[in-house]
Write an enzyme that holds these catalytic residues in place. Structure first.
Site, PDB file in Angstrom:
ATOM      1  N   GLU A 114      24.044 -29.512  95.619  1.00  0.00           N
ATOM      2  CA  GLU A 114      23.871 -29.210  97.037  1.00  0.00           C
ATOM      3  C   GLU A 114      22.517 -28.579  97.318  1.00  0.00           C
ATOM      4  O   GLU A 114      21.835 -28.954  98.275  1.00  0.00           O
ATOM      5  CB  GLU A 114      24.990 -28.280  97.519  1.00  0.00           C
TER       6      GLU A 114
ATOM      7  N   CYS B 145      25.091 -45.364 109.726  1.00  0.00           N
ATOM      8  CA  CYS B 145      24.676 -44.709 110.973  1.00  0.00           C
ATOM      9  C   CYS B 145      23.300 -44.066 110.781  1.00  0.00           C
ATOM     10  O   CYS B 145      23.118 -42.867 110.946  1.00  0.00           O
ATOM     11  CB  CYS B 145      25.722 -43.672 111.387  1.00  0.00           C
TER      12      CYS B 145
END
Length: 336
Positions: free
Chosen positions: A44, A191
């Site tokens: 992360e 997207c």
């Protein structure tokens, strides 16, 4: 709350996402094949401001090989961690990782409140650890997910509070791991910022913005990146060693570097002696682009006439073993 949220059939919405992710998700990413909280935490923070391809090909596995556990980081020196991080940039991430290792040693907490108390762990990183390592029903909110939500709800601009509220309403409580991974993949693969592939999007039947997807979110005005002009001075002693010291500033703090000055404010003295401007020898120019400014530097060498001792003086081989910025690494190429 956006009225479109109440129009979404969440059961069908979750089913459509799960079906798409099962067939098209990026299941081979190594941090998706583990529930080790440290491995997930490491991925992360590496993926903040860095592309997946770069992290995957150059940094994630080599770093884990060097530091397989949080305890391994805790047992090392901070400079060793910075050296392993070298090239990834945003070195505050590595410094905070080291600080976390000193606090947690070999564990990461399982509550949001405790995670947020750790250095450098914000809400999104904490949620990622909770969702992916501990399978807690919380949403993850990174740039791709923000874009998906803006389009799904046909919102030009949403506050962080509104985004998090919508994300919590939509999260699949039965499968937060798969749901959050799918949302990130949809944003990265379908997207996209430009030319989104709405015809193949699993959210198309739920999406209020699908007919004008590129209108959401509204485009931010791009700011011009400032340029910083600096002089770097490679000071060499009579033994052929160069002076380098760890920076004390927040930016690149802890990385070793050559003395750096503004061109109009070249000092007569430095930490270990005097500088005679007439004896500076120009070697070349260095340009380094950072996220918030561009460094435009000129590199000079200076032979120090005094015997300055061994502290903070390094041979070329020793210099290459130190954690340094890319600008200083470019200086090495001009020097040697």
């Amino acid at each position: 709350m956006n009225p479109q949220l109440s129009n979404i059939n969440r059961r069908q919405y979750h089913r459509d996402i799960a079906t798409w992710y099962s067939a098209h998700g990026r299941h081979d990413l190594p941090w998706r094949n583990t529930d080790d909280p440290y491995h997930i935490y490491l991925s992360e923070i590496m993926l903040q401001q860095t592309q997946v391809k770069t992290v995957l090909e150059k940094y994630y596995q080599p770093f884990l090989t060097r530091f397989p556990t949080l305890a391994a980081i805790a047992a090392a020196e901070e400079s060793e961690v910075l050296k392993a991080w070298e090239g990834l940039g945003y070195y505050t991430r590595a410094k905070n990782l080291y600080k976390c290792s000193q606090i947690g040693k070999n564990t990461l907490p399982k509550s949001l409140e405790e995670l947020l108390e750790l250095p450098g762990i914000g809400k999104n990183t904490a949620h990622a650890i909770l969702a992916f390592a501990y399978k807690q029903a919380v949403p993850v909110m990174e740039a791709n997910v923000k874009r998906v939500l803006h389009r799904l709800l046909a919102e030009e601009a949403m506050t962080d509070k509104a985004l998090w509220r919508a994300a919590q309403v939509l999260v699949d409580e039965n499968d937060p791991y798969g749901y959050n991974q799918a949302m990130m993949d949809i944003g990265a693969m379908i997207c996209t910022p430009r030319q989104p592939d709405c015809g193949h999007c699993p959210l198309a039947s739920h999406c209020a913005g699908r007919d004008h997807a590129e209108s959401y979110p509204a485009k931010a005005v791009k700011k011009q990146t400032p340029v910083r002009h600096r002089h770097l001075i490679a000071i060499r002693n009579r033994h052929g060693h160069y002076y380098m010291a760890p920076r004390q500033t927040r930016f690149l703090g802890g990385l070793y570097g050559f003395p750096e000055f503004e061109p109009s404010n070249l000092p007569k003295k430095w930490a270990n002696g005097e500088i005679q401007e007439s004896k500076l020898r120009f070697l070349g120019k260095i340009k380094q682009v950072y996220s918030h400014f561009t460094l435009d530097a000129e590199l000079f060498t200076y032979d120090c006439p005094k015997n300055t001792g061994d502290s903070d003086w390094y041979s070329p081989e020793q210099m290459r073993a130190l954690p340094t910025s890319r600008a200083d690494q470019k200086a090495f190429k001009l020097l040697f």
